[in-house]
Design an enzyme around this catalytic site. Structure first.
Site, mmCIF file in Angstrom:
data_model
loop_
_atom_site.group_PDB
_atom_site.id
_atom_site.type_symbol
_atom_site.label_atom_id
_atom_site.label_comp_id
_atom_site.label_asym_id
_atom_site.label_seq_id
_atom_site.Cartn_x
_atom_site.Cartn_y
_atom_site.Cartn_z
ATOM 1 N N HIS A 37 47.908 -1.491 -7.383
ATOM 2 C CA HIS A 37 46.592 -0.820 -6.895
ATOM 3 C C HIS A 37 45.453 -1.944 -7.539
ATOM 4 O O HIS A 37 44.421 -2.183 -6.773
ATOM 5 C CB HIS A 37 46.112 0.272 -7.812
ATOM 6 N N GLY A 149 48.506 -1.160 0.331
ATOM 7 C CA GLY A 149 49.478 -1.851 0.023
ATOM 8 C C GLY A 149 50.687 -1.979 1.007
ATOM 9 O O GLY A 149 51.079 -0.945 1.617
#
Ligand code: PAF
Length: 289
Positions: A37, A149
């Protein structure tokens, strides 16, 4: 970094930043943050002037209610990491703020085709929940760029298609999967693994690498997948799926053609209480035999 909990405050802060001429970068998350993250925040920092992150454990995308209940909530630790990464604003709404009405009355965004199969097949309704909450978050934040991601390859494909189909004025930017030293993809779900399971967990990444090597060698797709499922199961996993798809649109690949082909190997498997996913994009270049 400031933390706010209401859409009203969020709009005020973002509107001030926009009026000051700032480019708004957005990193949506469900919290329990890890280096993956933070790599999204770091990328956003490079390309934007005002970084908004959100933490919201979205009930709509959990088809299994016990999975929702046990999902880790670690706000103070997440705030520390976001502050260290120089995020400007954290939006952490509660469920009533995001879904003020009965969830059965919530309008749903459904992205056909790319949502079907793979994780969409194993987790019915999951991607409707993702596309609905991401639409709401995009409308609340109105970011210029949004960062996701690559580990969630199908999620990114769903969001890209949604943004394109619904003409959302957002650039979707993907960031490579962050991995532990042994290659395991970082995931909030890795926290469910016991010490022994954590050692076995790299088996998923190993299996993807083996599939890639075998496809490069020219072996037949079907037998490569069958062998990989057997090996993954013998490594302690219970395979949910292993599939090879076209990397550009996730369409099904039934055989490897001659010439250059960009494919993605996608896998999901259970290890103890954790359901892990991973993927690998591979460019195959098969000559004519
Ligand atoms: O990838 C996630 O963490 C979630 O699916 C997202 C994009 C924040 C939507 O809830």
């Amino acid at each position: 970094m400031i933390t706010i909990h209401t859409i009203k405050e969020l709009r005020e802060h973002v509107s001030d930043a926009r009026q000051a001429g700032k480019v708004i970068g957005f990193v949506p998350t469900m919290g329990n943050l890890h280096a993956g993250h933070i790599s999204l925040v770091e990328r956003a920092k490079k390309e934007c002037d005002f970084i908004v992150s959100s933490i919201f454990v979205n009930p709509l995308q959990f088809n299994d209610k016990s999975d929702l209940q046990r999902y880790p909530r670690t706000l103070p630790n997440d705030q520390e990491q976001l502050t260290a990464a120089h995020c400007d604003l954290l939006f952490a709404p509660d469920v009533d703020e995001m879904y003020p009405h009965d969830q059965d009355e919530q309008s749903i965004v459904h992205v056909p085709v790319v949502s079907a199969g793979l994780c969409g097949g194993s987790r019915p309704g999951h991607f409707d929940g993702v596309s609905t909450v991401v639409t709401k978050l995009f409308n609340q934040v109105l970011p210029d760029n949004a960062y996701f991601g690559e580990k969630d390859f199908q999620q990114v494909a769903v969001i890209r298609k949604m943004v394109s189909d619904l003409c959302m004025p957002v650039n979707v930017i993907t960031v490579p999967t962050a991995r532990a030293d042994d290659g395991l993809a970082l995931s909030s779900r890795n926290g469910y693994l016991s010490t022994d399971e954590r050692e076995l967990a790299v088996g998923l990444y190993k299996t993807l690498n083996e599939i890639a090597a075998e496809l490069h060698q020219g072996l037949a797709l079907e037998s490569v997948i069958e062998g990989a499922i057997r090996r993954l199961n013998s490594r302690g996993f219970k395979t949910d799926y292993i599939e090879v798809r076209d990397a550009s649109d996730l369409s099904t690949v039934t055989s490897i053609s001659t010439g250059t082909q960009e494919i993605v190997i996608l896998a999901a498997a259970f290890l103890g209480n954790a359901r892990l996913i991973d993927n690998m994009v591979v460019t195959l270049n098969r000559g004519i035999v």
